[in-house]
Design a protein around this motif. Structure first.
Motif, PDB file in Angstrom:
ATOM      1  N   HIS A 100       0.806  -1.104   0.022  1.00 29.86           N
ATOM      2  CA  HIS A 100       0.053   0.001   0.071  1.00 29.86           C
ATOM      3  C   HIS A 100       0.923   1.177   0.088  1.00 29.86           C
ATOM      4  CE1 HIS A 100      -4.125  -1.536   0.301  1.00 29.86           C
ATOM      5  NE2 HIS A 100      -3.427  -2.911   0.852  1.00 29.86           N
ATOM      6  N   ILE A 101       2.051   1.358   0.768  1.00 26.43           N
ATOM      7  CA  ILE A 101       2.720   2.291   0.651  1.00 26.43           C
ATOM      8  C   ILE A 101       3.213   2.585  -0.715  1.00 26.43           C
ATOM      9  CG2 ILE A 101       5.000   1.521   1.641  1.00 26.43           C
ATOM     10  CD1 ILE A 101       5.301   4.072   3.221  1.00 26.43           C
ATOM     11  N   ALA A 102       3.689   1.656  -1.368  1.00 24.76           N
ATOM     12  CA  ALA A 102       4.321   1.784  -2.563  1.00 24.76           C
ATOM     13  C   ALA A 102       3.245   1.968  -3.625  1.00 24.76           C
ATOM     14  CB  ALA A 102       4.715   0.492  -3.133  1.00 24.76           C
ATOM     15  N   TYR A 103       2.096   1.617  -3.593  1.00 24.70           N
ATOM     16  CA  TYR A 103       1.225   2.042  -4.360  1.00 24.70           C
ATOM     17  C   TYR A 103       0.607   3.564  -4.342  1.00 24.70           C
ATOM     18  CZ  TYR A 103      -4.018   3.237  -5.804  1.00 24.70           C
ATOM     19  OH  TYR A 103      -4.962   3.930  -6.534  1.00 24.70           O
ATOM     20  N   HIS A 104       0.826   4.056  -2.978  1.00 21.52           N
ATOM     21  CA  HIS A 104       0.631   5.753  -2.638  1.00 21.52           C
ATOM     22  C   HIS A 104       1.696   6.506  -3.311  1.00 21.52           C
ATOM     23  CE1 HIS A 104      -3.584   5.048  -0.806  1.00 21.52           C
ATOM     24  NE2 HIS A 104      -3.014   4.396   0.054  1.00 21.52           N
ATOM     25  N   ASP A 105       2.870   5.921  -2.932  1.00 22.71           N
ATOM     26  CA  ASP A 105       4.084   6.617  -3.704  1.00 22.71           C
ATOM     27  C   ASP A 105       3.895   6.699  -5.130  1.00 22.71           C
ATOM     28  OD1 ASP A 105       4.990   7.096  -1.038  1.00 22.71           O
ATOM     29  OD2 ASP A 105       6.545   5.388  -1.385  1.00 22.71           O
ATOM     30  N   VAL A 106       3.529   5.676  -5.870  1.00 17.65           N
ATOM     31  CA  VAL A 106       3.506   5.929  -7.343  1.00 17.65           C
ATOM     32  C   VAL A 106       2.447   6.990  -7.611  1.00 17.65           C
ATOM     33  CG1 VAL A 106       2.897   4.429  -9.472  1.00 17.65           C
ATOM     34  CG2 VAL A 106       4.534   3.710  -7.596  1.00 17.65           C
ATOM     35  N   GLU A 107       0.973   6.444  -6.953  1.00 19.87           N
ATOM     36  CA  GLU A 107      -0.190   7.524  -7.496  1.00 19.87           C
ATOM     37  C   GLU A 107       0.238   8.765  -6.986  1.00 19.87           C
ATOM     38  OE1 GLU A 107      -3.905   8.746  -8.142  1.00 19.87           O
ATOM     39  OE2 GLU A 107      -3.129   6.663  -8.633  1.00 19.87           O
ATOM     40  N   PHE A 145       8.190   8.799  -6.864  1.00 13.13           N
ATOM     41  CA  PHE A 145       8.828   7.612  -7.668  1.00 13.13           C
ATOM     42  C   PHE A 145      10.180   7.261  -7.005  1.00 13.13           C
ATOM     43  CE2 PHE A 145       6.793   9.845 -11.449  1.00 13.13           C
ATOM     44  CZ  PHE A 145       5.541   9.219 -11.325  1.00 13.13           C
ATOM     45  N   ARG A 146      11.071   7.791  -6.565  1.00 13.17           N
ATOM     46  CA  ARG A 146      12.167   7.656  -5.873  1.00 13.17           C
ATOM     47  C   ARG A 146      11.845   6.592  -4.657  1.00 13.17           C
ATOM     48  NH1 ARG A 146      13.015  12.424  -8.153  1.00 13.17           N
ATOM     49  NH2 ARG A 146      15.055  12.499  -9.804  1.00 13.17           N
ATOM     50  N   ALA A 147      10.978   7.426  -3.924  1.00 11.40           N
ATOM     51  CA  ALA A 147      10.497   6.540  -2.728  1.00 11.40           C
ATOM     52  C   ALA A 147       9.719   5.205  -3.119  1.00 11.40           C
ATOM     53  CB  ALA A 147       9.468   7.460  -2.044  1.00 11.40           C
ATOM     54  N   ALA A 148       8.968   5.207  -4.099  1.00 13.32           N
ATOM     55  CA  ALA A 148       8.451   3.943  -4.460  1.00 13.32           C
ATOM     56  C   ALA A 148       9.345   2.916  -4.783  1.00 13.32           C
ATOM     57  CB  ALA A 148       7.470   4.082  -5.648  1.00 13.32           C
ATOM     58  N   GLU A 149      10.468   3.401  -5.480  1.00 16.45           N
ATOM     59  CA  GLU A 149      11.557   2.454  -5.877  1.00 16.45           C
ATOM     60  C   GLU A 149      12.256   1.816  -4.745  1.00 16.45           C
ATOM     61  OE1 GLU A 149      13.647   1.125  -9.713  1.00 16.45           O
ATOM     62  OE2 GLU A 149      12.943   3.443  -9.638  1.00 16.45           O
ATOM     63  N   LEU A 150      12.480   2.693  -3.805  1.00 16.41           N
ATOM     64  CA  LEU A 150      12.983   2.144  -2.554  1.00 16.41           C
ATOM     65  C   LEU A 150      12.327   1.142  -1.832  1.00 16.41           C
ATOM     66  CD1 LEU A 150      14.902   5.535  -1.180  1.00 16.41           C
ATOM     67  CD2 LEU A 150      15.943   3.532  -2.064  1.00 16.41           C
ATOM     68  N   LEU A 191       4.860   1.815 -12.263  1.00 17.29           N
ATOM     69  CA  LEU A 191       5.929   2.744 -11.628  1.00 17.29           C
ATOM     70  C   LEU A 191       6.861   2.952 -13.073  1.00 17.29           C
ATOM     71  CD1 LEU A 191       8.072   4.313 -10.143  1.00 17.29           C
ATOM     72  CD2 LEU A 191       9.027   2.220  -9.215  1.00 17.29           C
ATOM     73  N   ARG A 192       7.277   1.663 -13.566  1.00 24.05           N
ATOM     74  CA  ARG A 192       7.984   1.740 -14.902  1.00 24.05           C
ATOM     75  C   ARG A 192       7.332   2.313 -15.947  1.00 24.05           C
ATOM     76  NH1 ARG A 192      12.033   0.862 -11.898  1.00 24.05           N
ATOM     77  NH2 ARG A 192      12.880  -1.202 -11.315  1.00 24.05           N
ATOM     78  N   LEU A 193       6.135   2.199 -16.051  1.00 21.81           N
ATOM     79  CA  LEU A 193       5.395   3.132 -16.940  1.00 21.81           C
ATOM     80  C   LEU A 193       5.571   4.588 -16.913  1.00 21.81           C
ATOM     81  CD1 LEU A 193       3.103   3.150 -19.390  1.00 21.81           C
ATOM     82  CD2 LEU A 193       1.595   3.593 -17.453  1.00 21.81           C
ATOM     83  N   ALA A 194       5.385   4.976 -15.663  1.00 21.41           N
ATOM     84  CA  ALA A 194       5.465   6.380 -15.281  1.00 21.41           C
ATOM     85  C   ALA A 194       6.872   6.816 -15.640  1.00 21.41           C
ATOM     86  CB  ALA A 194       5.067   6.592 -13.976  1.00 21.41           C
TER      87      ALA A 194
END
Length: 573
Positions: free
Chosen positions: A249-256, A260-265, A293-296
């Motif tokens: 969920h935290i990765a989902y919200h980071d991407v949304e 992006f850097r936070a989501a990758e980590l 994320l990769r799409l973005a």
């Protein structure tokens, strides 16, 4: 040894071995289970299989745990209804963890009559609550809500307060996923009070995690640290599924919300954790998030690689939505939409069908935005966009935390000329673009690391020079389908200096990197040698050499030093 025994002799030998091993400490339940099954000793097979399942869970071997619970059930004689129901429910949990969702649903539903026969209302309420979670991930929201409501009613009417608290927590989770922050908070607050009163630590942590995720979703980025703390607590207590869900969920919200850097980590931590702790269902979900994320990031090949993995594996239907959208958009943007086959296989059509079962504004808005992008690209009218997308904007306007979804859908409808006025309460880069500050919007996207959005912000400008820059940026990304559409629009507007489409042989292709090549490229940008890359990624030096050569070719870089010097430009910093 066993192959030399006469027919019928093996069972007796296994029985003798079992008797001997029982006198040896410590016991190895898995070994004892093997011999008990072979000895045709049903009672001991059931006992040791259950112990082996518990040991497997502790060792994060959930696939093995499911197998041992299955053995225990197959050898369970003379058990009470409650004992059989408990074993079935525990088996269903391990099947859920290992992405066998259909089996999990079938087994937890099989417990309903057993709990009623046992007169155990707390067990029955818990089973309905568990079934609600499975059905939600099975993309059957209406059934999930019905199961959760039933669990709440049974728990409330029969005084099973812990089961009622768990059901309220699931009610809150379902509301949160539907962007109903008010209902989510109310249900979670009620569950927190009961969990605290009954000293239910795991349930309390689950409630606190999702309460803070509601705040993160609605735009309060200050709670992100608290969410990370909850995940660490879950990990330290070996509540692996809860920790992995928190990561998802935290990765989902980071991407949304374009962190992006936070989501990758997060994903660099969470995907290995899900693999190490044998939780395929979370690995499946997180791979789908990484595809988005990769799409973005404009990493087309890596996005398709992740999306393809999710779509090819038998996993939870809910997690397929983003991979379907990603697959449709990558092929559309790269001018390869004709490679998708007939209409029944069209990923955007499949995404639209799926989102109808999920019935959530954020996801429905994302699919409508993708359909609107396709309508803009092809020039073919899309009835769902014309008839439903503007109405969906009004729904999203009433959803806290929907600023990004609202901005994305609004941007494509604006390009199609379907908006009388731009939507309000959109995220910053969309606000800048709607205000006519296209270059500032593009700079925002560039800083965030979403190059396609940067190019489209420039292309939306009335200024010829900015529009031409947008086309060139898209060419550099390999988004030749979108670039070609803009070339047509520029020529229709009388612009003469339209950039010529670059030859494939001369065009750098950062979007062509696979996930493994992307890992290698990041290490190259940090100055690692081939030998160091091989050691870091657990691959052979020869394989590292091949990956480095492929990275240099796709980036159009003359040397490793070029990759280091242009790391920011390539998105590798």
């Amino acid at each position: 040894v066993e192959s030399t025994l006469p027919p019928g002799g093996a069972a007796r030998l296994h029985e003798r071995l079992l008797d001997a091993l029982e006198r040896v400490a410590p016991h190895e339940p898995a070994v004892l289970t093997h011999h008990a099954v072979a000895a045709q000793d049903r009672a001991r097979a059931a006992t040791y299989a259950r112990a082996a399942a518990e040991e497997s869970i502790h060792a994060a071997a959930h696939t093995e745990a499911a197998a041992f619970f299955q053995i225990a059930l197959e050898h369970l004689d003379g058990a009470s209804p409650a004992e059989r129901a408990d074993l079935l429910q525990r088996l269903s949990i391990e099947q859920y963890m290992t992405s066998r969702l259909s089996d999990a649903i079938q087994n937890v539903r099989a417990t309903f009559p057993l709990w009623r026969q046992a007169g155990d209302t707390a067990g029955l309420a818990s089973a309905h609550e568990t079934c609600a979670i499975y059905e939600y991930y099975n993309a059957r929201r209406s059934e999930a809500e019905a199961q959760s409501d039933l669990a709440s009613r049974i728990g409330r009417e029969d005084g099973a307060e812990v089961a009622y608290a768990a059901a309220r927590a699931t009610d809150g989770y379902l509301a949160y996923m539907r962007s109903d922050a008010t209902t989510a908070s109310d249900r979670l607050d009620e569950a927190r009070e009961l969990a605290s009163f009954h000293d239910q630590e795991q349930l309390a942590l689950r409630v606190n995690l999702f309460s803070d995720l509601v705040s993160l979703f609605t735009g309060d980025a200050t709670v992100r640290g608290a969410v990370a703390d909850h995940i660490e607590l879950a990990r330290s207590a070996s509540w692996d599924e809860l920790a992995s869900s928190g990561y998802s969920h935290i990765a989902y919200h980071d991407v949304e919300q374009r962190r992006f850097r936070a989501a990758e980590l997060v994903l660099d931590t969470s995907l290995p954790f899900a693999a190490e702790r044998d939780i395929p269902i979370c690995q499946f979900w997180q791979t789908g998030i990484r595809s988005r994320l990769r799409l973005a990031q404009g990493r087309w090949n890596a996005a398709l690689e992740d999306a393809g993995h999710v779509l090819e594996v038998d996993g939870m239907p809910l997690a397929r939505l983003w991979p379907l959208v990603v697959t449709g958009l990558v092929h559309l943007r790269c001018g390869e939409a004709g490679d998708l086959g007939d209409a029944t296989d069209d990923p955007l059509e499949r995404a639209w069908e799926l989102v109808g079962h999920i019935d959530e504004p954020m996801r429905r808005g994302a699919v409508l935005a993708a359909l609107a992008e396709r309508m803009w690209m092809t020039g073919e009218e899309e009835p769902r966009v014309v008839e439903e997308a503007v109405r969906e904007l009004k729904v999203l306007t009433g959803c806290p935390g929907a600023e990004w979804a609202l901005g994305e859908l609004g941007a494509w409808l604006h390009r199609l000329g379907l908006l009388d006025a731009p939507p309000e309460q959109v995220a910053e880069p969309y606000r800048l673009a709607f205000a006519g500050r296209h270059e500032e919007a593009a700079a925002w996207w560039r800083q965030a690391g979403e190059p396609f959005a940067e190019a489209m912000a420039l292309a939306d400008s009335p200024l010829k020079g900015l529009r031409v820059r947008g086309v060139s940026l898209l060419d550099g990304l390999g988004a030749t389908g979108t670039a070609d559409r803009l070339r047509v629009l520029l020529r229709n507007d009388g612009v003469d200096e339209v950039p010529v489409r670059p030859r494939a042989s001369t065009r750098a292709n950062p979007g062509g990197l696979t996930n493994r090549q992307l890992d290698v490229a990041k290490l190259m940008a940090r100055g690692f040698t081939n030998a160091e890359i091989a050691a870091r990624l657990y691959i052979s030096p020869k394989t590292a050499d091949h990956h480095v050569s492929a990275v240099l070719t796709k980036l159009g870089a003359a040397s490793r030093r070029t990759v280091m010097m242009r790391a920011d430009e390539y998105g590798l910093a």
